[in-house]
Enzyme design. Structure first.
Site, short mmCIF file in Angstrom:
data_model
loop_
_atom_site.label_atom_id
_atom_site.label_comp_id
_atom_site.label_asym_id
_atom_site.label_seq_id
_atom_site.Cartn_x
_atom_site.Cartn_y
_atom_site.Cartn_z
N CYS A 199 3.63 8.57 -12.36
CA CYS A 199 2.93 9.62 -13.10
C CYS A 199 2.30 9.00 -14.35
CB CYS A 199 3.92 10.70 -13.53
SG CYS A 199 4.88 11.35 -12.16
N ARG A 245 -2.66 6.94 -11.88
CA ARG A 245 -1.21 6.83 -11.74
C ARG A 245 -0.61 7.98 -10.95
NH1 ARG A 245 0.96 3.28 -15.29
NH2 ARG A 245 2.97 4.31 -15.08
N TRP A 298 2.57 12.25 -9.72
CA TRP A 298 2.67 11.69 -8.37
C TRP A 298 4.06 12.10 -7.90
CZ3 TRP A 298 5.68 8.14 -5.65
CH2 TRP A 298 5.12 7.62 -4.48
N ASN A 304 7.87 10.48 -16.57
CA ASN A 304 7.50 9.56 -15.49
C ASN A 304 8.74 8.77 -15.13
OD1 ASN A 304 6.31 7.61 -13.81
ND2 ASN A 304 5.80 6.31 -15.56
N GLY A 305 9.10 8.75 -13.83
CA GLY A 305 10.28 8.01 -13.40
C GLY A 305 11.16 8.88 -12.52
N GLU A 356 -4.57 -8.64 3.80
CA GLU A 356 -5.17 -7.89 2.70
C GLU A 356 -6.39 -7.09 3.18
OE1 GLU A 356 -4.34 -6.96 -0.05
OE2 GLU A 356 -6.17 -6.46 -1.13
N LYS A 372 -6.48 -3.07 2.69
CA LYS A 372 -7.56 -2.40 1.96
C LYS A 372 -8.23 -1.38 2.86
CE LYS A 372 -7.06 -3.32 -0.99
NZ LYS A 372 -6.29 -3.85 -2.09
N GLU A 381 -5.91 1.75 3.48
CA GLU A 381 -5.55 2.61 2.36
C GLU A 381 -6.70 3.45 1.84
OE1 GLU A 381 -5.41 -0.81 -1.15
OE2 GLU A 381 -4.17 0.96 -1.40
N HIS A 428 0.67 -12.59 21.26
CA HIS A 428 2.10 -12.34 21.50
C HIS A 428 2.44 -10.85 21.43
CE1 HIS A 428 3.01 -16.57 21.61
NE2 HIS A 428 2.30 -16.74 20.49
N LYS A 449 -1.52 3.97 -8.39
CA LYS A 449 -1.81 2.61 -8.81
C LYS A 449 -0.55 1.84 -9.18
CE LYS A 449 -4.74 -0.60 -10.09
NZ LYS A 449 -5.39 -1.29 -8.97
#
Ligand code: AGP
Length: 610
Positions: free
Chosen positions: A2, A28, A88, A114-115, A483, A487, A490, A506, A605
């Site tokens: 958050c 955030r 969030w 936040n947390g 990566e 990207k 997401e 495989h 983020k």
């Protein structure tokens, strides 16, 4: 996770200041938001949805007219204090009721957080048994009720906040306001919190961009510390109320660096900022004539082995870094940070490197603490000066990318790769480094060349409605394949996976069809390129479209449907250049699919919970 902001001294501009700060913190968390203003009375407004939903609710009614808000009074006063939050979700879905600020039974106290408060259920049961009523599913709501209880015993406001916070277990950055008290109270444990100091006003926030427009003077709070601001000043104390002397730091980046500068999205802007970010990263660290790299900020490092801990994109950078370390003869391994503690490898003269853009990722901090606990030396490779990782580790090496707002990491990945490259050159000090150093020097202009002339958008147009997307590469291109896929998924919400090129046959090859484009990173003309071309042929034989990301040194073009070109360079810089093309393909595919590129669903983020 958050984003929180508090301010004092902004007078009639307080609400605008909070909303501006929240807009800078929205990366955030963006599933609900809320603000509270406090003077003689306390007014709160909260809304599920993005900040715009809150903004519209504020413009349609004044804050004090709201149904869920006012304790008493008839209007805003000249100089209220205020707090704001963008959420969030961790406890409870994103609804109006779960949005912060949360209040006590009397409506006098408002708290943002936040947390995660780990003992919240126990505290909630205890408070409920005493008659407190709860209106949300959140862990946060226990805090205003604890403050209420403390105030009821006759404690002064500041003492009441400290007393309430002393009951909490877990991670928190908290701001609280109390009706009739001209202060914002704050506490920090394991979640970021910075204090901003300007001539006329004072700020508390999860991150500097929230108030950078007003000041470049900041104090980084440490775990266990409390802060109080009002229109006249600030103070930091410990849990007993003893004043803690803090140093004031100056932020070096510009407020404009947190704007979009005319780009449609932060992500596109940040992709385009890569040449500058790389120049900043290299500046003053490379002695080309002497053929050496000097990282003056580091103390002596002479590890027998290196372990990396990191998450997501930073983990991909760590995989790249581990390969570079092995190439100079230092055994190195990259761990996903959240898995590290379950099987910590033996530590003996090890260096444990936490790669973390934000420096606040809970999984990475936890792995670094575990490593320290076992006696390892720790190094933070991070973008954020004063972040928890930077402060807790024995050493910190900054990637100097500048602020990154888009949730999808782009320029910070590039800067992480180069910083890790510099680190190995710093430790290696060999004659063979001259070519590598020359490659680094050319890197910013090579990235610019790609940005100036890329067909990434055409590729995205051709393939953005495919069934799935695969990314393959070997050696240093393996992290780039991972990566590229991360990207893509997401921000486009399409299924995408990255594999070591040789691994495709495989198992994953079973998924390959004419409707699953495969992006193959092939550079140089050596053994690795030859083998990856073999893997490309396997894909081609299954009629999958192949997009080669290549410098043209091999003949991979013969087997590819399309080519994304990169300039000729060294193997380690080729990986970064290939990644730029893949970033652009992801961006354009997501734009064509009309996705909310800078704020992908369910993501944030900075992930400050484990
Ligand atoms: C990738 O685009 C994400 N932003 C995510 O994977 C990120 O890299 C990860 O959460 C780690 O963050 P950090 O670098 O701040 O530790």
């Amino acid at each position: 996770m958050c984003g929180i902001i508090g301010c004092a001294g902004r007078g009639g501009e307080t609400l605008d200041t909070l909303m501006h700060g929240l807009s800078k913190l929205e990366y955030r968390g963006y599933d609900s938001a809320g603000v509270a203003l406090s003077n003689e009375e306390l007014s709160v407004r909260r809304k599920a949805g993005t900040l715009d939903a809150l903004r519209s609710s504020l413009s349609s009614q004044t804050l004090l007219d709201g149904d869920d808000s006012t304790v008493e009074g008839d209007g805003l006063h000249d100089n209220p204090v205020g707090i704001g939050h963008t959420r969030w979700s961790t406890h409870g879905p994103p609804t109006d009721d779960n949005a912060h600020p949360h209040r006590d039974c009397t409506g006098r106290v408002a708290v943002i957080h936040n947390g995660i408060i780990e003992n919240y259920q126990e505290l909630r049961d205890e408070l409920a048994a005493e008659g407190h009523e709860f209106h949300s599913d959140t862990d946060t709501e226990v805090v205003p009720h604890l403050i209420e209880t403390a105030l009821d015993t006759g404690m002064a406001p500041e003492e009441a906040v400290r007393s309430a916070v002393s009951r909490l277990e877990g991670a928190y950055a908290i701001c609280a306001v109390i009706a009739g008290v001209d202060r914002v109270f704050a506490a920090r444990n394991d979640s970021p919190l910075v204090l901003g100091i300007s001539e006329e006003a004072y700020f508390l926030a999860s991150d500097v961009p929230a108030f950078r427009e007003f000041t470049d003077q900041v104090v980084y709070l440490d775990d266990g510390e409390f802060a109080v601001i009002n229109k006249n000043g600030w103070r930091v104390t410990d849990v007993d109320g003893t004043v803690v002397e803090k140093s004031i730091n100056t932020i070096e980046w510009d407020p404009e660096e947190t704007g979009k500068s005319g780009y449609d999205h932060y992500m596109l802007k940040e992709i385009h900022e890569q040449p500058r970010a790389l120049r900043q990263c290299l500046q003053g660290r490379v002695d080309e004539l002497g053929g050496e790299v000097l990282l003056d900020e580091l103390g002596a490092l002479d590890p027998d082995t290196v372990q990396f801990v990191a998450c997501g994109t930073s983990y991909h950078a760590a995989l790249y870094g581990a390969q570079l370390f092995r190439s100079i003869g230092i055994p190195a391994q990259a761990f996903i940070a959240s898995e590290y503690a379950t099987s910590v490898p033996p530590i003996e003269n090890d260096l444990v490197i936490g790669v973390t853009q934000s420096g606040e990722t809970a999984d990475t901090l936890s792995a670094l603490r575990e490593a320290r606990h076992r006696g390892a030396k720790t190094l933070a490779v991070t973008n954020v000066v004063g972040s928890t990782a930077a402060r807790e580790c024995d050493e910190a090496l900054y990637i100097r990318a500048g602020p990154e707002i888009g949730v999808a990491a782009t320029k910070t990945f590039a800067s992480q790769l180069i910083t890790l490259s510099l680190l190995t050159l710093h430790l290696n000090g060999s004659e063979d480094d001259r070519d590598v150093i020359a490659g680094l020097r050319d890197l910013p202009s090579n990235v610019q060349a790609i940005l100036d002339d890329t067909n990434a958008r055409e590729i995205a147009e051709e393939y953005h409605d495919s069934d799935a997307y695969f990314f393959i590469g070997r050696g240093l291109h393996h992290p780039v394949a991972l990566e590229g896929a991360l990207k893509f998924k997401e921000i486009s919400y399409e299924h995408a996976e990255g594999f070591p090129a040789g691994e495709l046959k495989h198992g994953p090859l079973a998924l390959v069809t004419e409707n699953t484009p495969v992006f193959a990173v092939v550079t140089g003309d050596g053994e690795q390129a030859r083998k990856t071309i073999g893997n490309v042929k396997e894909v081609e034989a299954r009629d999958a479209p192949v997009i080669a990301v290549t410098d043209g040194a091999s003949d991979v073009e013969r087997y590819a449907d399309h080519v994304l070109e990169i300039p000729e360079s060294t193997p380690r810089t080729a990986a970064l250049l290939a990644n730029v093309q893949l970033q652009l393909v992801s961006y354009h595919a997501a734009a064509l699919l009309d996705r909310p590129i800078d704020k992908p669903r369910n993501l944030a983020k900075s992930v400050t919970v484990e």
